[in-house]
Design a protein around this motif. Structure first.
Motif, PDB file in Angstrom:
ATOM      1  N   ASN A  16     -99.243  58.662 125.491  1.00  0.00           N
ATOM      2  CA  ASN A  16    -100.695  58.607 125.313  1.00  0.00           C
ATOM      3  C   ASN A  16    -101.423  59.597 126.208  1.00  0.00           C
ATOM      4  N   TYR A  17    -100.682  60.336 127.038  1.00  0.00           N
ATOM      5  CA  TYR A  17    -101.319  61.408 127.794  1.00  0.00           C
ATOM      6  C   TYR A  17    -100.235  62.379 128.248  1.00  0.00           C
ATOM      7  N   TYR A  18    -100.392  63.654 127.845  1.00  0.00           N
ATOM      8  CA  TYR A  18     -99.444  64.676 128.304  1.00  0.00           C
ATOM      9  C   TYR A  18     -99.969  65.250 129.602  1.00  0.00           C
ATOM     10  N   ILE A  21    -104.303  57.571 117.157  1.00  0.00           N
ATOM     11  CA  ILE A  21    -104.254  59.029 116.996  1.00  0.00           C
ATOM     12  C   ILE A  21    -104.538  59.411 115.544  1.00  0.00           C
ATOM     13  N   TYR A  77    -108.324  57.512 119.342  1.00  0.00           N
ATOM     14  CA  TYR A  77    -107.837  58.105 120.591  1.00  0.00           C
ATOM     15  C   TYR A  77    -108.887  59.003 121.235  1.00  0.00           C
ATOM     16  N   TYR A  88    -110.489  58.718 124.918  1.00  0.00           N
ATOM     17  CA  TYR A  88    -110.316  59.831 125.860  1.00  0.00           C
ATOM     18  C   TYR A  88    -111.655  60.254 126.460  1.00  0.00           C
ATOM     19  N   ASN A 132    -103.783  67.689 125.184  1.00  0.00           N
ATOM     20  CA  ASN A 132    -103.956  66.361 124.609  1.00  0.00           C
ATOM     21  C   ASN A 132    -104.891  66.346 123.403  1.00  0.00           C
ATOM     22  N   LEU A 175    -105.654  67.042 119.358  1.00  0.00           N
ATOM     23  CA  LEU A 175    -104.822  66.859 118.161  1.00  0.00           C
ATOM     24  C   LEU A 175    -104.102  68.154 117.823  1.00  0.00           C
ATOM     25  N   TRP A 176    -102.956  68.021 117.167  1.00  0.00           N
ATOM     26  CA  TRP A 176    -102.204  69.218 116.768  1.00  0.00           C
ATOM     27  C   TRP A 176    -103.049  70.128 115.892  1.00  0.00           C
ATOM     28  N   LEU A 192    -100.872  66.656 120.268  1.00  0.00           N
ATOM     29  CA  LEU A 192    -100.931  65.251 119.886  1.00  0.00           C
ATOM     30  C   LEU A 192    -100.670  65.123 118.395  1.00  0.00           C
ATOM     31  N   TYR A 193     -99.610  64.460 118.023  1.00  0.00           N
ATOM     32  CA  TYR A 193     -99.154  64.458 116.642  1.00  0.00           C
ATOM     33  C   TYR A 193     -98.536  63.101 116.370  1.00  0.00           C
TER      34      TYR A 193
END
Lengths: 342, 405
Positions: free
Chosen positions: A125-127, A252, A306, A310, A327, A329-330, A336-337
């Motif tokens: 949930n968080y890179y 997400i 999400y 955030y 973080n 979306l892709w 985030l995917y």
């Protein structure tokens, strides 16, 4: 005689308690959670933006929202969560002993933890990545100039290993001062015990506000590790694992489809099949998880998607001011995917 | 015994068997209780796909540990040293802080205890205030107080306060003291010291016997000091002073991060250790002071009066009559204070002192995840420390105990 009776009662008590503990591990977590009526969620002892309690004891943050999402999915009520603040050291033991049902405590997903601790990571949930903060007065602009530094950090985390690896790789010497709680790390760094404070960059952003003079410190550009932070559950209960994983995926996916807490009501009548599957107006995805079909609708309406979560807790308009970065979306240039709901 | 009672009731109601019956029952329930716990643990671990084993001890550790006696003793090196060495380092660091803590707490405690009985108002008041504060503030709070008090008062890393110019200095990174570097031939001085110990022991026996026989008092204290210091000193000088000192080095110039005391020159005592040592000694000393006061007060006043009636000088009366009797009362509770101090040292984890609970049951446990084995090993260390302390104190207690004739 009296002594003897006391002893016997004591032993019976221990036996019963250990029996109860054993039962705690058998059986499905979902069933237990439904029986007790709430989710016990393991969180940090106070990391602003991720899991932090306000003055009246209400928990909020990105990690807290994940537990609330699971509660919304299971009970249709995001408030049915109780929180256990855990130190980095206690967290895995608390989860594997059944004290908490989910560990959502900025925990890095590593292979050792996944394979040797009897736990499963349900997603990310968080890179994050580990960074370093130094006083501006030190004049350092790069981590490679830190040879001989005293470094303050938390004990029982991956940060200890990462910083050790980084300094060894670069052939630099250093001295590590590892505290049990983040508050003491900040206090010791603030007092000048260390030249460097290292932890995940999100943590640096969060803890910076506690320093006497936050502006006198600078975060160095190097990111020395990959820190995918995510919720953790006990190994061996796939149903519960799936509920946690798909609660996160639903948040997400909702952002990707443009469904937010504000427009979820209107979206219920959408013709888009993907939206219909997510909101439970088509298919029986909730039932397959063992919960109701409007699970994702409850998550979105009560917790939000999400992106909302955030922005509310760690985004540009919060004291943490963390940009979406990786973080996002892709589809927006991030990583985030979430797997599709179909 | 009534014959119509059944066999089972006989076991309970018959005074001849009752105690045996209950003891057997108790034993059975204890065995059952232990079996239950062990069985549950094994089942639970199996359910989590975790085994039990000590194989992890040979794995290499990947984290840095603050420079302390333990890391120096075992030559700790990240990526080369094993978790077993981390365990040893933890034990050494716990031991050293407990040892110095007991030493300082005893001296401080005895001084304060005697001060509390002093005729001097200032002494008495100081001691009372100290004891009340020391006993009534939780140890963890004192630990934080000393740690942050120490940190906040010390100069920064690029500055120093010289306690002895060029020999001993202190700043926020720690206390720097010279390191003794023995050269070839220094071992002779150590042997000389051992021999001096032997001579002192025999002399004191001889002096005691002579005193009992003739009543003549031999100045044993000064003679002992003379032998213990003199003989090694003579040997040391004769062998050509085979000992050099390595002094701490302070760099004033150069890159900013390299300024300050240089690693590896002299001995570094980290501020965490100083804080733990202060807090443990000061906290425990307050309790010891009360024990000492109680012990002295418990000796009947008649003993003092009898001594003066016999014409024994006041300081002799204290040393030969009052203190020996007070010691009998002091030692048993003193032992528990020593045990408490050792166990309390585990609180040091809160302020980053790398003792056993911090490095082994903390960092290492988190990397390896073998809770049961590692907590068990940690418990075994504290148990051993406590038992050894208790055995020593019991031996000491038996020595000073009243010998009935």
């Amino acid at each position: 005689m009296k002594k003897f009776t006391t002893a016997l009662v004591g032993i019976a008590g221990i036996a019963l308690a250990s029996n109860a503990m054993a039962d705690g591990h058998g059986g499905s977590t979902l069933k237990q959670v439904q029986d007790k009526g709430f989710i016990q969620c393991g969180v940090s002892q106070g990391l602003p933006g991720f899991s932090n309690a306000d003055d009246s004891g209400n928990w909020a943050g990105l990690d807290v929202d994940l537990c609330r999402a699971v509660a919304a999915a299971v009970f249709g009520d995001a408030s049915k969560v109780k929180y256990s603040p855990l130190s980095a050291k206690q967290r895995f033991t608390a989860l594997s002993s059944g004290e908490v049902d989910i560990l959502s405590r900025n925990t890095t997903w590593t292979m050792t933890r996944d394979t040797q601790l009897g736990l499963n990571f349900a997603g990310v949930n968080y890179y994050d990545g580990q960074g370093m903060m130094v006083p501006k007065a030190l004049g350092a602009t790069s981590a490679t100039q830190l040879d001989g530094a005293n470094i303050c950090t938390n004990t029982g985390t991956t940060t200890e290993l990462n910083i050790t690896d980084y300094f060894r790789q670069n052939g630099m010497s250093f001295n590590l001062v590892a505290f049990e709680k983040a508050d003491e790390v900040v206090a010791a760094y603030d007092a000048g015990r260390c030249d460097v404070y290292t932890t995940d960059r999100s943590g640096l952003a969060a803890q910076r506000g506690k320093l006497t003079n936050p502006d006198a410190h600078v975060v160095l550009p190097e990111i020395i590790s990959k820190e995918p932070l995510g919720p953790v559950v006990r190994q061996g209960d796939d149903q519960w694992f799936n509920i946690v994983r798909w609660s996160l995926n639903a948040m997400i996916n909702a952002e990707e489809m443009g469904i937010s807490s504000a427009n979820v009501g209107d979206m219920m009548s959408s013709d888009n099949p993907a939206v219909k599957r997510l909101l439970g107006t088509e298919g029986k995805f909730g039932e397959e998880l063992g919960i109701s079909n409007d699970w994702a609708m409850n998550i979105i309406s009560q917790v939000g998607n999400y992106g909302e979560s955030y922005e509310k807790h760690v985004g540009e308009n919060t004291p943490l001011k963390l940009a979406r970065g990786v973080n996002a979306l892709w589809s927006n240039g991030g990583i985030l995917y979430a797997a599709p709901i179909r | 015994m009534r014959p119509n009672k059944s066999f089972l009731l006989t076991l309970i109601y018959d005074a001849r068997y009752r105690s045996i019956t209950f003891q057997v029952l108790l034993l059975l329930s204890i065995i059952f209780g232990i079996w239950w716990v062990v069985d549950n643990t094994v089942t639970n671990l199996a359910a989590q796909n975790k085994g039990v084993g000590f194989g992890f001890l040979t794995q290499t550790s990947g984290f840095q540990i603050s420079p302390t006696l333990g890391t120096w003793l075992f030559g700790y090196e990240v990526g080369k040293s094993s978790y077993l060495e981390v365990y040893y380092i933890g034990i050494v660091n716990t031991f050293i802080v407990a040892f110095f803590g007991i030493f300082a707490a005893t001296i401080l405690g005895f001084t304060l205890g005697i001060m509390r009985l002093s005729q001097n108002f200032i002494f008495r008041a100081f001691s009372t205030v100290y004891i009340e504060i020391g006993r009534n503030v939780p140890l963890l709070v004192q630990l934080f107080f000393w740690y942050f008090a120490v940190l906040r008062t010390l100069p920064s890393r690029r500055e120093k306060v010289e306690l002895i110019p060029d020999v001993m200095g202190i700043n926020i990174t720690g206390l720097y003291i010279p390191r003794a570097m023995p050269e070839e031939g220094f071992s002779l001085t150590l042997y000389a010291f051992l021999i001096a110990c032997g001579i002192t022991w025999f002399t004191s026996r001889w002096a005691k016997k002579r005193q009992q026989r003739t009543g003549q008092i031999f100045p044993m204290f000064w003679a002992g000091v003379g032998i213990l210091l003199g003989l090694p000193l003579v040997v040391f000088l004769v062998t050509g002073s085979p000992l050099t000192w390595e002094y701490p080095v302070f760099a004033e110039t150069g890159p900013l991060l390299k300024r300050g005391y240089q690693a590896g020159a002299g001995v570094l005592v980290i501020p965490e250790m100083l804080a733990v040592w202060f807090a443990l000694s000061i906290y425990t000393a307050a309790f010891i002071a009360e024990i000492v006061r109680a012990g002295i007060v418990a000796v009947p006043k008649g003993q003092t009066e009898a001594s003066s009636a016999l014409g024994i000088k006041k300081n002799y009366a204290l040393r030969l009559v009052i203190i020996p009797q007070a010691m009998r009362i002091i030692i048993p509770p003193l032992t528990s204070q020593y045990l408490n101090l050792t166990k309390n040292s585990s609180l040091a984890v809160a302020i980053a002192y790398p003792e056993l609970v911090s490095v082994f049951a903390g960092t290492a446990l988190n990397q390896v995840g073998r809770e049961i084995e590692m907590i068990f090993m940690t418990m075994a260390v504290y148990l051993t420390f406590s038992i050894v302390t208790a055995i020593f104190m019991n031996w000491f207690n038996a020595r000073v105990k009243l010998v009935e004739r």
